[in-house]
Design a protein around this motif. Structure first.
Motif: not given
Ligand code: SF4
Ligand code: SF4
Length: 236
Positions: A98-99, A136-142
């Motif tokens: 979704e992100l 969660y690693d949200i950095q991989q999504y930008g």
């Protein structure tokens, strides 16, 4: 449903009124069953440490999920919402997808966040740190956390905004390029939380900055923080 949409638009609070807002907590939001509630019984209100429970109504933004009210009720008129726990890798992956699609569509593939601790106990900060861990690693999504507010699209703020940090928070906000999205993370940032009445506490971020999204909880889980970020992108 129409009333819910109207209230979301008017209140600028995304997570508070959502029917699924308890997602990701270890505990559900207390619900008072008025039909079983004893008239003139002050026990739950007296036991609430944050003042979130007043006149037999619970303000989710102030609630810290201590469940003292549930335990204090002599007739068990208070229960909790069901909690769909976001812990499986599938749900985390869904949040990520979704992100990714929102960032691609609305943010030219990336979002820069300046995170500000405005006087928290560090509980919320640990949970914010977790959104960049391998789970969660949200950095991989930008999404990236930046050191300078001048590079930030969004401010993620924890803590009740203590007197000593009031000016620092204001200056950080002013240094951000506009428009800036502001997300208040945790009960303290949402309205003062457990420190509401303390002499040095500032009553929450909403008293100092225009907040786009409130993420309740003490502390909220990483999954709920990501949901708050998603909700803020929708408002941007
Ligand atoms: S803060 Fe504790 S006592 Fe107050 S409403 Fe929330 S769960 Fe109940
Ligand atoms: S909301 Fe709870 S965990 Fe977060 S800063 Fe306040 S007391 Fe700490």
């Amino acid at each position: 449903m129409l009333n819910l949409v109207k209230s979301l638009i008017n209140s600028r609070i995304i997570t508070e009124d959502s029917t699924s807002w308890g997602e990701g907590f270890g505990r559900g939001l207390p619900i008072i069953h008025q039909e079983s509630c004893l008239a003139d019984c002050p026990k739950c209100e007296n036991t609430c440490p944050t003042g979130a429970l007043k006149n037999k109504v619970i303000n989710p933004r102030g609630c810290i999920f201590c469940h003292s009210c549930l335990r204090s009720c002599p007739v068990n008129a208070i229960t909790e919402t069901e909690i769909p726990v976001i812990s499986s890798s599938v749900s985390t992956e869904q949040l990520g997808q979704e992100l990714r699609s929102k960032l691609k569509k609305d943010c030219r593939r990336s979002l820069h966040i300046r995170y500000v601790d405005a006087g928290s106990c560090n509980g919320c900060d640990f949970e914010i740190n977790s959104v960049t861990n391998p789970v969660y690693d949200i950095q991989q999504y930008g999404i990236d956390f930046v050191a300078s507010p001048r590079h930030a699209d969004m401010l993620l703020v924890t803590g009740s905004v203590t007197r000593n940090l009031e000016i620092a928070l204001q200056k950080t906000y002013e240094a951000c390029p506009k428009p800036t999205l502001v997300v208040a993370v945790g009960a303290c940032a949402c309205g003062g939380g457990i420190f509401k009445e303390a002499y040095a506490a500032g009553g929450g971020v909403g008293k100092h900055l225009p907040v786009d999204v409130y993420v309740p909880g003490c502390p909220p889980t990483p999954a709920l923080i990501i949901k708050g970020i998603l909700a803020a992108i929708d408002r941007g």
